[in-house]
Design a protein around this motif. Structure first.
Motif, PDB file in Angstrom:
ATOM      1  N   ALA A  53      81.707  44.741  56.519  1.00  0.00           N
ATOM      2  CA  ALA A  53      82.301  43.863  57.521  1.00  0.00           C
ATOM      3  C   ALA A  53      81.373  43.614  58.707  1.00  0.00           C
ATOM      4  O   ALA A  53      81.504  42.594  59.391  1.00  0.00           O
ATOM      5  N   ILE A  54      80.439  44.539  58.980  1.00  0.00           N
ATOM      6  CA  ILE A  54      79.559  44.355  60.135  1.00  0.00           C
ATOM      7  C   ILE A  54      78.717  43.084  60.013  1.00  0.00           C
ATOM      8  O   ILE A  54      78.383  42.455  61.015  1.00  0.00           O
ATOM      9  N   PHE A  55      78.411  42.682  58.786  1.00  0.00           N
ATOM     10  CA  PHE A  55      77.601  41.477  58.604  1.00  0.00           C
ATOM     11  C   PHE A  55      78.400  40.227  58.963  1.00  0.00           C
ATOM     12  O   PHE A  55      77.832  39.239  59.433  1.00  0.00           O
ATOM     13  N   GLY A  56      79.710  40.261  58.769  1.00  0.00           N
ATOM     14  CA  GLY A  56      80.539  39.145  59.178  1.00  0.00           C
ATOM     15  C   GLY A  56      80.562  38.982  60.688  1.00  0.00           C
ATOM     16  O   GLY A  56      80.473  37.858  61.205  1.00  0.00           O
ATOM     17  N   GLY A  57      80.674  40.100  61.410  1.00  0.00           N
ATOM     18  CA  GLY A  57      80.605  40.030  62.859  1.00  0.00           C
ATOM     19  C   GLY A  57      79.273  39.496  63.336  1.00  0.00           C
ATOM     20  O   GLY A  57      79.203  38.693  64.278  1.00  0.00           O
ATOM     21  N   PHE A  58      78.204  39.919  62.682  1.00  0.00           N
ATOM     22  CA  PHE A  58      76.864  39.440  63.023  1.00  0.00           C
ATOM     23  C   PHE A  58      76.754  37.933  62.797  1.00  0.00           C
ATOM     24  O   PHE A  58      76.229  37.197  63.641  1.00  0.00           O
ATOM     25  N   LEU A  59      77.251  37.442  61.663  1.00  0.00           N
ATOM     26  CA  LEU A  59      77.210  36.008  61.369  1.00  0.00           C
ATOM     27  C   LEU A  59      78.020  35.209  62.388  1.00  0.00           C
ATOM     28  O   LEU A  59      77.632  34.105  62.783  1.00  0.00           O
ATOM     29  N   ALA A  60      79.154  35.766  62.824  1.00  0.00           N
ATOM     30  CA  ALA A  60      79.969  35.079  63.825  1.00  0.00           C
ATOM     31  C   ALA A  60      79.191  34.871  65.119  1.00  0.00           C
ATOM     32  O   ALA A  60      79.304  33.821  65.761  1.00  0.00           O
ATOM     33  N   GLY A  61      78.403  35.866  65.507  1.00  0.00           N
ATOM     34  CA  GLY A  61      77.574  35.715  66.698  1.00  0.00           C
ATOM     35  C   GLY A  61      76.480  34.684  66.508  1.00  0.00           C
ATOM     36  O   GLY A  61      76.147  33.931  67.433  1.00  0.00           O
ATOM     37  N   ILE A  62      75.929  34.619  65.297  1.00  0.00           N
ATOM     38  CA  ILE A  62      74.862  33.655  65.014  1.00  0.00           C
ATOM     39  C   ILE A  62      75.373  32.218  65.140  1.00  0.00           C
ATOM     40  O   ILE A  62      74.699  31.343  65.689  1.00  0.00           O
ATOM     41  N   VAL A  63      76.582  31.950  64.616  1.00  0.00           N
ATOM     42  CA  VAL A  63      77.086  30.570  64.576  1.00  0.00           C
ATOM     43  C   VAL A  63      77.864  30.193  65.829  1.00  0.00           C
ATOM     44  O   VAL A  63      78.333  29.064  65.949  1.00  0.00           O
ATOM     45  N   LEU A  64      78.030  31.096  66.771  1.00  0.00           N
ATOM     46  CA  LEU A  64      78.773  30.799  67.988  1.00  0.00           C
ATOM     47  C   LEU A  64      78.141  29.603  68.723  1.00  0.00           C
ATOM     48  O   LEU A  64      76.922  29.571  68.920  1.00  0.00           O
ATOM     49  N   PRO A  65      78.933  28.620  69.149  1.00  0.00           N
ATOM     50  CA  PRO A  65      78.380  27.486  69.928  1.00  0.00           C
ATOM     51  C   PRO A  65      77.981  27.937  71.338  1.00  0.00           C
ATOM     52  O   PRO A  65      78.768  27.874  72.279  1.00  0.00           O
TER      53      PRO A  65
END
Length: 488
Positions: free
Chosen positions: A317-329
């Motif tokens: 699940a940590i990779f999902g949190g990381f991806l969310a930060g990457i795609v944040l506007p």
């Protein structure tokens, strides 16, 4: 201004050549290990899972959880401030607070107090809060990764970062081989265990590194900027390696592991190429009129949704949190403010709970009472420190940095902090490492983090040479009198 003055590395070409030689040496070392058959599958026995314990009423659980969280946060605040007073980043004190709360101190010295603060009924809920805090922490890390600026030294910095990651990775894989029977989890093959140890030794904590750079007066300096850029790139590589090993360990069939990795790559590509521009478009059109509570729910939904997706794929699940930060506007001010508010709440409330959960799984007394485990921890500590220095110092010297600055880069890249503990927590949760390995490697992360600030002070003011561009890796420029951001 000459090309040399505008570069973080005065001689990027030679630095890239040194980095290439180091990477080739690391690959050769790994090739020898594979050719010798040291990484052949070897399983340990599998133990039965413990049955769940009965809980109390929901009202009692809520009350006890509130007390537990209050005590955890108060203790983390106190220890964090004490750490700051002795020249350490607050995260060091918060990690120590988690260890104090666990069986290492209170659990062994005052079991009655341990049961009063953290009764068994609240532990599942406390772990749930810790996992939420972990996902939001990885979201903040991902958001920071999206703000770096490599500039003209892109090739040299990328090559140097690869070397700084590859050398300790290869050394960790080789060192892990004789430690397999002592530190491996139950039912784990030798190959994923060795890759995991190599990954853990190659980690640099980007958020903690940023705080150390700030506290030691290196913000905007050539060394500080170079260290933060190299840490960012090296950690991306380390996360990729961790995704591979988690897919391997969570899939019984190699084909399933390959499917998990392919799905992870596809998800990452879809989020960056499709979801990111879509979110930017929606934020530009609708973020301003939306109430803050709605934005908070939407950002939390993005974090937890991607965390659930990567967990379902078979990585973590940590990779999902990381991806969310990457795609944040990040260009949208309302969204950025909500993300900052979530990060502040997470640092104040949920990250200390995560450290407490780490302390509950770390029994230093039990680990050091076994000479074999203690010796394994010492070997890992030496390999961790040596690997970072062998990767960073030659690259920095080859790139034209003075000797003290080159050593300073090795010191900074050794700071592992909370990122290392996140990696270790993921490894323990899927059974790659056992409890003893987790304990000694948490101590390794703590020691290597605590080493950084005192060693940088010993190196003196010569390492604070300002970069000619004055540009920070976060994309922001601060004058000498400006307040730098607080990054944990």
């Amino acid at each position: 201004m000459s090309a040399t003055e505008g570069s973080l590395l005065p001689n990027p070409g030679r630095g890239l050549a040194v980095a290439g030689a180091l990477v080739a040496g690391a690959v050769a070392l790994l090739g020898i290990a594979f050719a010798a058959g040291w990484l052949k599958p070897e399983h340990t026995a599998t133990a039965a899972a413990a049955p769940p314990e009965a809980g109390s009423t929901p009202a009692e659980q809520m009350w006890r959880l509130l007390i537990a969280v209050a005590v955890v946060c108060a203790l983390a605040t106190v220890f964090g401030r004490l750490a700051r007073l002795i020249g350490q980043p607050p995260v060091v004190g918060e990690i120590i607070a988690g260890l104090v709360l666990g069986p290492s101190v209170i659990g062994s010295l005052a079991p009655w107090l341990f049961d009063a603060i953290l009764p068994a009924e609240v532990l599942p809920n406390l772990n749930l809060l810790a996992q939420a805090g972990l996902a939001i922490f990885m979201f903040t890390v991902g958001a920071d990764f999206g703000r770096d600026g490599v500039g003209r030294d892109r090739g040299a910095i990328a090559g140097g970062s690869l070397a700084i990651m590859a050398v300790p990775f290869a050394l960790g894989v080789v060192v892990a081989l004789p430690l397999f029977s002592t530190l491996a989890g139950q039912g784990v093959d030798r190959l994923p265990f060795a890759i995991f140890i190599g990954t853990a030794l190659s980690i640099t904590a980007f958020p903690v590194l940023a705080r150390i750079v700030q506290d030691c007066g290196l913000l905007g300096s050539r060394l500080g900027s170079l260290a933060m850029l190299c840490a960012a790139v090296a950690d991306v590589l380390a996360w990729c390696a961790l995704a591979i090993v988690l897919a391997m360990i969570r899939s019984a069939d190699p084909a399933d592991a390959l499917v998990a990795l392919v799905l992870t790559i596809l998800l990452g590509a879809a989020t960056v190429l499709v979801l990111k521009p879509l979110l930017r478009l929606l934020a530009d059109r609708y973020a301003d009129p939306l109430p803050t509570p709605i934005l908070v729910l939407l950002v939390l939904g993005l974090i937890l949704g991607l965390a659930a997706a990567t967990d379902a794929i078979g990585v973590h699940a940590i990779f999902g949190g990381f991806l969310a930060g990457i795609v944040l506007p990040k260009d949208s001010l309302p969204v950025r403010q909500v993300a900052d508010q979530l990060g502040g709440l997470n640092r104040a409330l949920l990250v200390p709970v995560f450290f407490a959960s780490i302390g509950l799984r770390t029994d230093v007394t039990a680990a050091v009472s076994h000479p074999q485990v203690l010796a394994a921890g010492g070997l890992l500590l030496v390999a961790a420190v040596l690997g970072k220095f062998l990767g960073a110092v030659p690259v920095a010297r080859g790139g034209g940095l003075p000797g003290r600055s080159a050593i300073g880069l090795g010191v900074l890249m050794n700071a592992r902090g909370i990122t290392e503990i996140v990696v270790l927590s993921a490894g323990l949760s899927v059974g790659i490492i056992n409890q003893s390995a987790f304990t000694v490697m948490v101590m390794m992360a703590l020691i290597t983090t605590m080493m950084a600030a005192p060693l940088l002070r010993l190196l003196g003011p010569a390492i604070r040479e300002r970069s000619a561009t004055g540009q920070l890796p976060t994309g922001d420029t601060y004058a000498s009198g400006d307040a730098a951001p607080v990054i944990r």
